[in-house]
Structure formats: C-alpha cells, structure tokens
Design a protein around this motif. Structure first.
Motif, mmCIF file in Angstrom:
data_model
loop_
_atom_site.group_PDB
_atom_site.id
_atom_site.type_symbol
_atom_site.label_atom_id
_atom_site.label_comp_id
_atom_site.label_asym_id
_atom_site.label_seq_id
_atom_site.Cartn_x
_atom_site.Cartn_y
_atom_site.Cartn_z
ATOM 1 N N ARG A 1 0.867 -1.193 0.033
ATOM 2 C CA ARG A 1 -0.032 -0.180 -0.054
ATOM 3 C C ARG A 1 0.925 1.122 -0.107
ATOM 4 N NH1 ARG A 1 -3.206 2.195 4.269
ATOM 5 N NH2 ARG A 1 -2.535 0.498 5.664
ATOM 6 N N GLN A 2 2.043 1.224 0.853
ATOM 7 C CA GLN A 2 2.611 2.266 0.689
ATOM 8 C C GLN A 2 3.571 2.680 -0.470
ATOM 9 O OE1 GLN A 2 2.919 4.573 3.565
ATOM 10 N NE2 GLN A 2 4.027 5.752 2.060
ATOM 11 N N ASP A 3 3.794 1.490 -1.149
ATOM 12 C CA ASP A 3 4.559 1.587 -2.570
ATOM 13 C C ASP A 3 3.493 2.533 -3.429
ATOM 14 O OD1 ASP A 3 6.902 0.436 -1.723
ATOM 15 O OD2 ASP A 3 6.247 -1.412 -2.566
ATOM 16 N N ILE A 4 2.340 1.968 -3.112
ATOM 17 C CA ILE A 4 1.372 2.503 -4.272
ATOM 18 C C ILE A 4 1.262 4.185 -4.021
ATOM 19 C CG2 ILE A 4 -1.296 2.683 -5.053
ATOM 20 C CD1 ILE A 4 -1.479 -0.233 -4.249
ATOM 21 N N ILE A 5 0.855 4.323 -2.821
ATOM 22 C CA ILE A 5 0.869 5.914 -2.409
ATOM 23 C C ILE A 5 2.114 6.528 -2.758
ATOM 24 C CG2 ILE A 5 0.990 7.336 -0.395
ATOM 25 C CD1 ILE A 5 -0.736 5.104 1.248
ATOM 26 N N ASP A 6 3.440 6.091 -2.666
ATOM 27 C CA ASP A 6 4.671 6.748 -3.171
ATOM 28 C C ASP A 6 4.708 7.045 -4.652
ATOM 29 O OD1 ASP A 6 5.508 6.829 -0.599
ATOM 30 O OD2 ASP A 6 6.929 5.043 -0.748
ATOM 31 N N ARG A 7 4.258 5.978 -5.330
ATOM 32 C CA ARG A 7 4.220 6.060 -6.789
ATOM 33 C C ARG A 7 3.259 7.280 -7.295
ATOM 34 N NH1 ARG A 7 6.749 6.510 -11.042
ATOM 35 N NH2 ARG A 7 5.720 6.008 -12.991
ATOM 36 N N ILE A 8 2.026 7.155 -6.740
ATOM 37 C CA ILE A 8 1.167 8.103 -6.952
ATOM 38 C C ILE A 8 1.770 9.499 -6.508
ATOM 39 C CG2 ILE A 8 -1.265 9.126 -6.228
ATOM 40 C CD1 ILE A 8 -2.101 6.180 -5.816
ATOM 41 N N SER A 9 2.198 9.692 -5.610
ATOM 42 C CA SER A 9 2.958 11.150 -5.132
ATOM 43 C C SER A 9 4.103 11.377 -6.163
ATOM 44 C CB SER A 9 3.629 10.904 -3.809
ATOM 45 O OG SER A 9 4.271 12.105 -3.494
ATOM 46 N N GLU A 10 4.814 10.342 -6.557
ATOM 47 C CA GLU A 10 5.975 10.626 -7.562
ATOM 48 C C GLU A 10 5.082 11.008 -9.166
ATOM 49 O OE1 GLU A 10 9.446 8.141 -10.063
ATOM 50 O OE2 GLU A 10 8.391 7.188 -8.232
ATOM 51 N N LEU A 11 4.359 10.518 -9.245
ATOM 52 C CA LEU A 11 3.276 10.929 -10.449
ATOM 53 C C LEU A 11 3.043 12.330 -10.554
ATOM 54 C CD1 LEU A 11 1.535 7.501 -11.541
ATOM 55 C CD2 LEU A 11 3.591 8.585 -12.666
ATOM 56 N N GLU A 12 2.266 12.806 -9.398
ATOM 57 C CA GLU A 12 1.737 13.865 -9.111
ATOM 58 C C GLU A 12 3.030 15.235 -9.080
ATOM 59 O OE1 GLU A 12 -0.117 13.436 -5.393
ATOM 60 O OE2 GLU A 12 -2.130 12.654 -6.403
ATOM 61 N N ASP A 13 4.097 14.615 -8.649
ATOM 62 C CA ASP A 13 5.281 15.688 -8.591
ATOM 63 C C ASP A 13 5.630 15.915 -10.237
ATOM 64 O OD1 ASP A 13 5.228 16.009 -6.108
ATOM 65 O OD2 ASP A 13 6.959 14.510 -5.811
ATOM 66 N N GLN A 14 5.649 14.697 -11.015
ATOM 67 C CA GLN A 14 5.857 14.673 -12.537
ATOM 68 C C GLN A 14 5.104 15.653 -13.115
ATOM 69 O OE1 GLN A 14 6.720 10.884 -13.786
ATOM 70 N NE2 GLN A 14 8.118 10.321 -12.778
ATOM 71 N N THR A 15 3.736 15.519 -12.809
ATOM 72 C CA THR A 15 2.493 16.241 -13.639
ATOM 73 C C THR A 15 2.741 17.908 -13.146
ATOM 74 O OG1 THR A 15 1.026 14.426 -13.262
ATOM 75 C CG2 THR A 15 0.120 16.655 -13.541
ATOM 76 N N GLU A 16 3.000 17.988 -11.954
ATOM 77 C CA GLU A 16 3.290 19.513 -11.585
ATOM 78 C C GLU A 16 4.437 20.301 -12.246
ATOM 79 O OE1 GLU A 16 2.815 23.107 -9.831
ATOM 80 O OE2 GLU A 16 1.403 21.353 -9.700
ATOM 81 N N GLU A 17 5.703 19.282 -12.417
ATOM 82 C CA GLU A 17 6.730 19.662 -13.216
ATOM 83 C C GLU A 17 6.382 19.989 -14.655
ATOM 84 O OE1 GLU A 17 11.607 18.453 -13.739
ATOM 85 O OE2 GLU A 17 10.068 17.025 -12.650
ATOM 86 N N ALA A 18 5.668 19.036 -14.907
ATOM 87 C CA ALA A 18 5.312 19.016 -16.489
ATOM 88 C C ALA A 18 4.412 20.477 -16.842
ATOM 89 C CB ALA A 18 4.453 17.931 -17.021
ATOM 90 N N ARG A 19 3.585 21.027 -15.781
ATOM 91 C CA ARG A 19 2.801 22.024 -16.083
ATOM 92 C C ARG A 19 3.608 23.331 -16.423
ATOM 93 N NH1 ARG A 19 -0.046 20.407 -11.129
ATOM 94 N NH2 ARG A 19 -2.139 19.677 -11.853
ATOM 95 N N GLY A 20 4.919 23.490 -15.885
ATOM 96 C CA GLY A 20 5.890 24.658 -16.097
ATOM 97 C C GLY A 20 6.984 24.191 -17.179
ATOM 98 N N ALA A 21 6.656 22.943 -18.026
ATOM 99 C CA ALA A 21 7.915 22.336 -18.433
ATOM 100 C C ALA A 21 8.093 23.329 -20.051
ATOM 101 C CB ALA A 21 7.604 21.012 -18.894
ATOM 102 N N GLN A 22 7.011 23.813 -20.471
ATOM 103 C CA GLN A 22 6.935 24.186 -21.795
ATOM 104 C C GLN A 22 7.839 25.698 -21.703
ATOM 105 O OE1 GLN A 22 5.925 22.504 -24.580
ATOM 106 N NE2 GLN A 22 7.477 23.994 -25.492
ATOM 107 N N ALA A 23 7.521 26.493 -20.702
ATOM 108 C CA ALA A 23 8.100 27.747 -20.281
ATOM 109 C C ALA A 23 9.586 27.613 -19.866
ATOM 110 C CB ALA A 23 7.408 28.497 -19.188
ATOM 111 N N HIS A 24 9.876 26.440 -19.306
ATOM 112 C CA HIS A 24 11.309 26.236 -18.734
ATOM 113 C C HIS A 24 12.226 25.940 -19.873
ATOM 114 C CE1 HIS A 24 13.858 24.464 -15.298
ATOM 115 N NE2 HIS A 24 14.430 25.291 -15.950
ATOM 116 N N ILE A 25 11.698 25.195 -20.816
ATOM 117 C CA ILE A 25 12.368 24.591 -22.069
ATOM 118 C C ILE A 25 12.490 25.864 -23.048
ATOM 119 C CG2 ILE A 25 12.042 23.512 -24.237
ATOM 120 C CD1 ILE A 25 10.348 21.390 -22.902
#
Length: 295
Positions: free
Chosen positions: A209-233
């Motif tokens: 269960r903790q592995d699932i929670i950690d992976r979801i958190s990691e995916l959410e961080d990636q989604t957040e990073e992707a939101r500003g990715a185009q401007a950063h690029i």
C-alpha cells in the motif's frame, strides 16, 4: 654667537629650500621641453624614472622623487590624452584586434574585435603603458584556450546540461497521458488495498500500500513539473542561444590572438613586456628622425 648660529641655520634652511625649488623647476622645464618636442619616451622617463631605468636601461636606480613627480598629478588626464595618440597608433599594429573608446579625457575603454556583440575587455592605462583587463572577461578567454586543448568550448558543459534538462522536460510533457492512466490504475489499486486493511493487516500488505502511495505522489510531482515545462524549455533554449553566441565570440577572440601572437602564452608575454617594447619603438622612431634630419 647665538645670533651668528641662528643666521647660519637660516642660511642652511634657505639653501635647502632653494635647492628643492631648483629641482622642481628643472623637472618641470625638462617635462615642458619634452612635451613641446613631442619626445614621448622622455616624458615617460620623467614620469617614472625608476621603471624606465630598470626596463629600458637595465640598471638599478634610486627610487622616484615623489616630491618632484607629484607636481604633475593634476595633469594626469591631459598627459594621458596627449600621449595616447602615438600609443594607440602603435597598438593598432601590435594588437590589431583591440579597439579603443575615450569615454573621458585621457581614459580609454578597450573593446575586443569589431564584430557584433564584441566585449568590453577593460581599459588602457596610457601613463603606465599597460592593459587593465576586466578580470572576469580575461579569465573566460584564458579558460577557453585551456578547454580548446581538450577539444571543448567554454560553455560546452553548460549547454550539454541544459539540453539534457530539456530532454527530460519534454519527456514529461509527452508522457502526460500515460502518467494519468497509470495514476488512475494505482488509485483503484489503493482503494482495494485500503478495503483489505484492518487491525491485523500484514506487513506485506502495508508495504504494498505504501509503495502505491509513493508512486502516486511521484506521478503527481511529475505532473506538477510538466505544467511549467514548456516555459522552462523556452527559457533554457534562450540561455543555450546566448551561451552559443558567447562561444562564438570567444572563438573569434582565440583566432585573433593566435593569428597575431601564435599562442595565448605569447600574448601574455607581450602584455608583460608592452612598456619596454613600446619605448624601444619610440627610440627607433627618434633614431629614424635624426637620420632623416642629417640627410
């Protein structure tokens, strides 16, 4: 007797004053004559007799008489302006890649090259016949020569790092759909895991269960990073463009130095010997004038 001693002391003091005045008048008379005749080498000798003796005459010399030489301290800008024409003419041939801008009387900025985005490289110290380089710009040039020996350019590492960062950011943008699908699947798995949890839940289920929670958190961080990715690029691309331009400018500067001096080390050696080389050049000019006059 006391009066006689007092009178003698006054005469001694008066003699010292007269001698000091004579020295000052003699110095100013010599300087005036050198300026009138445009004997630049003699002007430089009078401005710094100690250095002239050491570098041109190769002999030991007593220290400069500051009490005499500081008589012209308030004429430094005018003397620099007066001496600059011949010096800059000489430098135009010895350092053909340097250009000069007088921004106030007797004060000159140095620019490297006549190409677009050329760099302000420091200042020309006319009275001391030396370059006062901007150390940051000079160090860039020195480092670029060192890196070129390894087949690298000054900004190669930074450009590579930014390119890798852009690849990472672009992959986050491209993988958005897959990431959302994986997140939805994991959330369903988490619901099932939560439904199986209880007071006596096994350690294996807790870890899963903790592995699932950690992976979801990691995916959410990636989604957040992707939101500003185009401007950063876009920002990174602009930085890469600027760094590439700087690499180009440095390559122009390197070529200019190699074409003129052969190597950066020989360029540095010429800078250290500039005073002696220029004054020897003036002496040769004076000899040529004397020969012409006799003819």
């Amino acid at each position: 007797m006391a009066n006689e001693k007092y009178d003698n002391e006054k005469l001694d003091v008066g003699g010292m004053i007269n001698q000091a005045i004579t020295q000052k008048i003699d110095y100013l008379t010599k300087l005036k004559a050198a300026v009138t005749r445009h004997q630049d080498a003699e002007i430089y000798r009078l401005l710094d007799n100690q250095r002239y003796a050491a570098e041109i005459e190769h002999r030991e010399q007593q220290a400069n008489d500051a009490g005499v030489m500081n008589l012209v301290d308030n004429l430094a800008d005018q003397l620099s302006d007066y001496l600059s024409k011949s010096l800059i003419d000489y430098l135009g041939k010895a350092y053909p890649f340097f250009y000069y801008e007088e921004y106030q009387t007797g004060h000159y900025r140095i620019y490297f090259g006549n190409w677009w985005d050329r760099r302000q490289f420091g200042e020309l110290d006319v009275l001391n016949i030396r370059f006062a380089f901007n150390q940051d710009e000079y160090n860039k040039l020195a480092q670029s020569f060192k890196l070129s020996e390894e087949g690298k350019k000054y900004n190669s590492a930074r450009i590579q790092k930014l390119s890798e960062e852009n690849d990472h950011l672009q992959s986050l943008i491209d993988s958005g759909t897959e990431r959302e699908q994986e997140k939805a699947t994991l959330q369903n798995e988490l619901k099932e895991a939560n439904s199986r949890s209880g007071l006596f839940e096994s350690s294996k289920n807790k870890e899963a269960r903790q592995d699932i929670i950690d992976r979801i958190s990691e995916l959410e961080d990636q989604t957040e990073e992707a939101r500003g990715a185009q401007a950063h690029i876009k920002q990174n691309n602009q930085t890469v463009l600027e760094l590439s331009k700087e690499n180009t400018i440095l390559s122009y500067e390197q070529k200019s130095i190699v074409d003129t001096f052969g190597s950066f080390e020989d360029f540095e050696l010429a800078n250290r010997n500039l005073y002696a080389h220029y004054l020897k050049h003036l002496a040769q000019q004076d000899d040529g004038k004397q020969v012409a006059d006799h003819e």
